[in-house]
Design an enzyme around this catalytic site. Structure first.
Site, PDB file in Angstrom:
ATOM      1  N   ASN A  28       0.200 -17.734  33.051  1.00 44.68           N
ATOM      2  CA  ASN A  28       0.764 -18.329  34.429  1.00 44.68           C
ATOM      3  C   ASN A  28       0.417 -17.563  35.542  1.00 44.68           C
ATOM      4  O   ASN A  28      -0.599 -16.670  35.181  1.00 44.68           O
ATOM      5  CB  ASN A  28       2.402 -18.068  34.398  1.00 44.68           C
ATOM      6  CG  ASN A  28       3.203 -19.123  35.167  1.00 44.68           C
ATOM      7  OD1 ASN A  28       2.458 -19.812  35.974  1.00 44.68           O
ATOM      8  ND2 ASN A  28       4.568 -18.927  35.235  1.00 44.68           N
TER       9      ASN A  28
ATOM     10  N   CYS B  34      -1.755 -23.091  42.544  1.00 49.34           N
ATOM     11  CA  CYS B  34      -1.999 -22.834  40.993  1.00 49.34           C
ATOM     12  C   CYS B  34      -3.077 -23.842  40.393  1.00 49.34           C
ATOM     13  O   CYS B  34      -3.724 -23.181  39.440  1.00 49.34           O
ATOM     14  CB  CYS B  34      -0.661 -23.742  40.366  1.00 49.34           C
ATOM     15  SG  CYS B  34      -0.238 -25.372  40.521  1.00 49.34           S
TER      16      CYS B  34
ATOM     17  N   HIS C 262       2.813 -28.088  38.088  1.00 48.15           N
ATOM     18  CA  HIS C 262       2.234 -26.776  38.140  1.00 48.15           C
ATOM     19  C   HIS C 262       1.246 -26.730  37.081  1.00 48.15           C
ATOM     20  O   HIS C 262       0.970 -27.715  36.134  1.00 48.15           O
ATOM     21  CB  HIS C 262       3.499 -25.775  37.378  1.00 48.15           C
ATOM     22  CG  HIS C 262       3.096 -24.435  37.577  1.00 48.15           C
ATOM     23  ND1 HIS C 262       2.452 -23.965  38.811  1.00 48.15           N
ATOM     24  CD2 HIS C 262       3.497 -23.219  36.603  1.00 48.15           C
ATOM     25  CE1 HIS C 262       2.293 -22.823  38.670  1.00 48.15           C
ATOM     26  NE2 HIS C 262       2.667 -22.367  37.489  1.00 48.15           N
TER      27      HIS C 262
END
Length: 324
Positions: free
Chosen positions: A290, A137, A270
């Protein structure tokens, strides 16, 4: 029928998708079909069903309690929260205070800017990607910011190579995790970053195949920002461009749509990209991109309420980079 009771039935039935915990076995069979799930044994299937049932109960409770957002059964619903975080995130935490990037302190109150701003409307944000089970991520969020910097400067969208960062960034740990500002450092040390077409995503750690002749973006300098006010992110976002930020993703796993008001803040795990902000029904919110594909959330995006440190969005310094 009492008008209040009728209203509640209509409201809950409409907004919560009317999930019934007693129907968990039926939902689970639909889930297996819809997401093409197969398990190695009956015991594994039973284990996954129990997790699914637990997640369903949480979804029902969230739909009742967080009335500005909606949660649903999705592709993660047979995974425990710990499994989802370990497989589909990837933000590491620094062992020490690392400040390779210049630190900028923004201690003035927020300016009186527009109530709404969204870099997507200006065509400065690339499409939503899917990191899969590679914990990268950090690479997606960092390069998402650089992609937007390139679009702002050259009025052209280009997808950069996360795989290059995974393979060739020896500061971070590839699919095993990394940091946002150290990813900028790595790009600077490598001399630049290639396009995704030239160095495609493979979702695993591989050998470095760097080709400097194909660099399309080079980083001149990077910055980390100390904010006294969460709302100051608005000014920073408008002036600098989309920003990679760190969050606790544990409460967004089953998100479908709406503005999240209640989001865990128990530890950052994240990285996502802040692309805009707006107001809905009097509630100001952030718009975040995202990396779980377009079949999650609002076509890959989600929204969280501003000024309550939702998901721990203010716990880590946001960062950005200046490109050549």
């Amino acid at each position: 029928m009492n008008k209040i009771v009728l209203y509640l039935l209509i409201y809950v039935g409409t907004f919560s998708a009317a999930y019934d915990l007693l129907k968990a076995p039926s939902y689970f069979e639909d889930f297996l079909h819809n997401f093409n799930k197969n398990y190695s044994s009956k015991s594994e299937k039973l284990h996954r069903f129990k997790i699914f049932q637990h997640n369903l109960e949480e979804i029902i409770n969230k739909n009742l309690n967080d009335t500005s957002a909606q949660y649903e059964i999705n592709k993660f619903s047979d995974l425990s929260k710990d499994e989802t975080i370990s497989k589909y995130t990837g933000l590491s935490l620094p062992l020490q205070n690392q400040n390779f990037c210049e630190v900028v302190v923004l201690n003035r109150p927020p300016d009186k800017g527009p109530l709404e701003f969204d870099w997507r409307r200006l065509n400065k944000v690339t499409s939503v990607k899917n990191q899969g089970t590679c914990g990268a991520c950090w690479a997606f969020a960092t390069l998402g910011s650089l992609e937007s910097q390139f679009a702002i400067k050259h009025d052209q969208l280009i997808n950069l190579s996360e795989q290059q960062l995974i393979d060739c960034d020896f500061v971070d740990m590839g699919c095993d995790g990394g940091l946002l500002h150290t990813a900028y450092e790595a790009v600077m040390n490598m001399g630049g970053i290639q396009a995704e077409n030239d160095y495609p995503y493979e979702a695993n750690n591989g050998d470095c195949r760097l080709n400097a002749a194909k660099f399309v973006v080079k980083v001149k300098k990077c910055y980390r920002y100390v904010l006294m006010f969460e709302e100051k992110l608005k000014d920073l976002l408008r002036i600098v461009g989309p920003l990679p930020v760190a969050i606790d993703a544990s409460d967004i796993v089953n998100y479908k749509r709406g503005v999240i008001r209640y989001c865990a803040n128990h530890g950052l795990n994240h990285a996502v990209l802040l692309v805009g902000y707006a107001v809905e029904n009097g509630v100001p919110f952030w718009i975040l991109k995202n990396t779980w594909g377009t079949d999650w959330g609002e076509q890959g995006y989600f929204r969280v309420q501003q000024n309550i440190n939702a998901c721990g969005i203010q716990n880590e310094l946001p960062s950005s980079a200046e490109i050549y």
